[in-house]
Design a protein around this motif. Structure first.
Motif, short mmCIF file in Angstrom:
data_model
loop_
_atom_site.label_atom_id
_atom_site.label_comp_id
_atom_site.label_asym_id
_atom_site.label_seq_id
_atom_site.Cartn_x
_atom_site.Cartn_y
_atom_site.Cartn_z
N TYR A 80 0.83 -1.20 0.00
CA TYR A 80 0.00 0.00 0.00
C TYR A 80 0.86 1.26 0.00
O TYR A 80 0.61 2.20 -0.74
CB TYR A 80 -0.92 0.03 1.23
N TYR B 197 -0.28 7.03 3.18
CA TYR B 197 -1.54 6.82 3.88
C TYR B 197 -1.40 7.35 5.29
O TYR B 197 -0.29 7.39 5.84
CB TYR B 197 -1.88 5.31 3.99
N LEU C 89 -4.63 3.34 6.88
CA LEU C 89 -3.96 2.07 6.63
C LEU C 89 -4.47 1.00 7.59
O LEU C 89 -4.65 -0.17 7.20
CB LEU C 89 -2.45 2.26 6.77
N ARG D 133 -7.76 -0.27 6.22
CA ARG D 133 -7.57 -1.14 5.05
C ARG D 133 -7.11 -2.54 5.46
O ARG D 133 -7.58 -3.53 4.92
CB ARG D 133 -6.55 -0.52 4.09
#
Length: 143
Positions: free
Chosen positions: A3, A9, A14, A17
């Motif tokens: 990511y 992020y 994060l 996610r």
């Protein structure tokens, strides 16, 4: 890491996610702590990048709201918004209005559309109305 290889992020973003992927909360915390310690994850850096991307296209209120939605704490958000303290919102709003519309509204419907556009970008109603009053003048400093 996958990511973060694409873009920055916030820690909260994060974490959400990773939680959606079914990873245990303890493992997520350990991984995020390790990424923060290694310098790969930084809310301060993320907030600064959001401000840099949106400055000039959005008002301070909209940028602050976006930072809050991404889980950035108030101190990091305030530090990231500090460079915008000297920026005149009227000048930014007028430049944005001029780029988007360029001509004064012909009727009430068009005026309402322009007001909605600028308010959606985070500008205060007083700034928006000043922009529209100034729109008929050749120079924005005349108002």
């Amino acid at each position: 890491m996958r990511y973060l290889a694409r873009r920055d992020y916030s820690r909260a973003e994060l974490e959400q996610r990773l939680a959606r992927r079914g990873i245990e909360p303890d493992a997520i915390e350990q991984a995020l702590d390790a990424l923060t310690a290694a310098g790969f994850l930084s809310d301060t850096r993320y907030a600064a990048s959001v401000v840099a991307q949106r400055a000039g296209r959005y008002g301070k209120r909209a940028i602050a709201y976006a930072l809050k939605e991404k889980g950035i704490d108030a101190t990091a958000a305030a530090a990231a918004l500090a460079p915008l303290a000297g920026v005149d919102e009227f000048d930014d709003a007028f430049a944005l209005w001029h780029q988007r519309f360029g001509t004064p509204p012909a009727n009430d419907r068009e005026k309402a559309r322009q007001v909605r556009f600028l308010q959606a970008r985070g500008y205060a109603l007083s700034v928006v109305l000043k922009v529209l009053r100034t729109a008929g003048a050749s120079d924005p400093d005349d108002a």
